[in-house]
Motif scaffolding. Structure first.
Motif, PDB file in Angstrom:
ATOM      1  N   PHE A 166      26.736  35.700  36.212  1.00 53.71           N
ATOM      2  CA  PHE A 166      27.207  37.083  36.188  1.00 53.71           C
ATOM      3  C   PHE A 166      28.653  37.179  36.672  1.00 53.71           C
ATOM      4  O   PHE A 166      29.476  37.869  36.061  1.00 53.71           O
ATOM      5  N   LEU A 167      28.982  36.499  37.766  1.00 53.67           N
ATOM      6  CA  LEU A 167      30.348  36.551  38.295  1.00 53.67           C
ATOM      7  C   LEU A 167      31.361  35.952  37.320  1.00 53.67           C
ATOM      8  O   LEU A 167      32.474  36.464  37.181  1.00 53.67           O
ATOM      9  N   ALA A 168      30.989  34.888  36.624  1.00 50.56           N
ATOM     10  CA  ALA A 168      31.884  34.313  35.621  1.00 50.56           C
ATOM     11  C   ALA A 168      32.069  35.279  34.454  1.00 50.56           C
ATOM     12  O   ALA A 168      33.183  35.436  33.941  1.00 50.56           O
ATOM     13  N   GLY A 169      31.002  35.945  34.065  1.00 50.13           N
ATOM     14  CA  GLY A 169      31.106  36.927  32.984  1.00 50.13           C
ATOM     15  C   GLY A 169      31.957  38.118  33.375  1.00 50.13           C
ATOM     16  O   GLY A 169      32.786  38.591  32.588  1.00 50.13           O
ATOM     17  N   ILE A 170      31.785  38.614  34.596  1.00 49.97           N
ATOM     18  CA  ILE A 170      32.550  39.779  35.034  1.00 49.97           C
ATOM     19  C   ILE A 170      34.025  39.407  35.220  1.00 49.97           C
ATOM     20  O   ILE A 170      34.916  40.223  34.957  1.00 49.97           O
ATOM     21  N   THR A 171      34.301  38.175  35.645  1.00 52.56           N
ATOM     22  CA  THR A 171      35.684  37.721  35.733  1.00 52.56           C
ATOM     23  C   THR A 171      36.320  37.653  34.354  1.00 52.56           C
ATOM     24  O   THR A 171      37.473  38.065  34.165  1.00 52.56           O
ATOM     25  N   THR A 172      35.581  37.157  33.390  1.00 45.86           N
ATOM     26  CA  THR A 172      36.073  37.089  32.022  1.00 45.86           C
ATOM     27  C   THR A 172      36.347  38.481  31.470  1.00 45.86           C
ATOM     28  O   THR A 172      37.378  38.717  30.839  1.00 45.86           O
ATOM     29  N   VAL A 173      35.432  39.414  31.722  1.00 45.58           N
ATOM     30  CA  VAL A 173      35.611  40.793  31.264  1.00 45.58           C
ATOM     31  C   VAL A 173      36.824  41.427  31.935  1.00 45.58           C
ATOM     32  O   VAL A 173      37.629  42.107  31.283  1.00 45.58           O
ATOM     33  N   ALA A 174      36.977  41.203  33.235  1.00 44.99           N
ATOM     34  CA  ALA A 174      38.116  41.783  33.953  1.00 44.99           C
ATOM     35  C   ALA A 174      39.435  41.234  33.416  1.00 44.99           C
ATOM     36  O   ALA A 174      40.399  41.995  33.235  1.00 44.99           O
ATOM     37  N   LEU A 175      39.499  39.938  33.139  1.00 47.57           N
ATOM     38  CA  LEU A 175      40.718  39.361  32.578  1.00 47.57           C
ATOM     39  C   LEU A 175      40.994  39.897  31.174  1.00 47.57           C
ATOM     40  O   LEU A 175      42.147  40.177  30.825  1.00 47.57           O
TER      41      LEU A 175
END
Length: 193
Positions: A117-126
């Protein structure tokens, strides 16, 4: 949680090296670039000969051009981005038969899900930050208007809320990936054994 950082780094690397993500990023950036340019050119023509209205820089993000505004674009395609990044998070591990090996390591299952989830949310934020900065830069070039402090603050608040909005859909997709028995379809969110 032990192992969270390792899962996070692995998933982040998987997201950025995935062909599906690269294609999605390219299409979204191209569409947002075209929308921002068309909206900026339309605003520039509309504002010729008039006094500058308040918060004109934000009009670049909220004014509907030929298609739709950037805010509408994120509201419509944001859930799609979240679902694409998360629907196959756990099922991919099951299909590749790496989930049993991953859980056999001294890593909690919560760290696996949270890392994904954290990797996905980081990707979305970028991704959303890149779209916002690209649109803002193009707006500076096309409109020639420098944003004020209030406009930057509102834009930052919108960016944070957009990340939370897409994060909800990402979390829902990861939840469906956890409870689904196989990756038969992206929309299958049923508890099948």
């Amino acid at each position: 949680m032990y192992g969270l950082a390792a899962i996070y780094r692995k998933e982040l690397e998987d997201h950025f090296s995935n062909v599906r993500f690269t294609l999605l990023l390219t299409v979204i950036l191209m569409i947002s670039l075209i929308m921002a340019f068309m909206t900026g050119a339309g605003l520039r023509k509309e504002l010729e000969g008039f006094t500058k209205p308040a918060l004109v820089f934000l009009m670049l993000f909220t004014s509907t051009g030929t298609l739709f505004s950037l805010v509408q674009f994120v509201a419509f395609f944001g859930p799609l981005i979240g679902l694409v990044l998360g629907f196959d998070a756990i099922n991919r591990e099951r299909a590749q038969r790496t989930l049993a090996k991953l859980v056999a390591q001294p890593i909690h299952r919560d760290a696996i899900i949270n890392g994904k989830f954290l990797a996905g949310i980081t990707t979305v934020a970028l991704l959303l930050a890149a779209i916002t900065l690209m649109t803002a830069g193009l707006g500076l070039w096309v409109l020639g208007v420098v944003p004020g402090g209030e406009e930057v603050g509102r834009l930052a608040a919108w960016l944070v809320l957009s990340v939370f909005y897409v994060g909800f859909w990402l979390g829902l997709a990861i939840f469906c990936s956890v409870v689904a028995a196989g990756s038969r379809s992206p929309a299958s969110c049923s508890m099948v054994n």
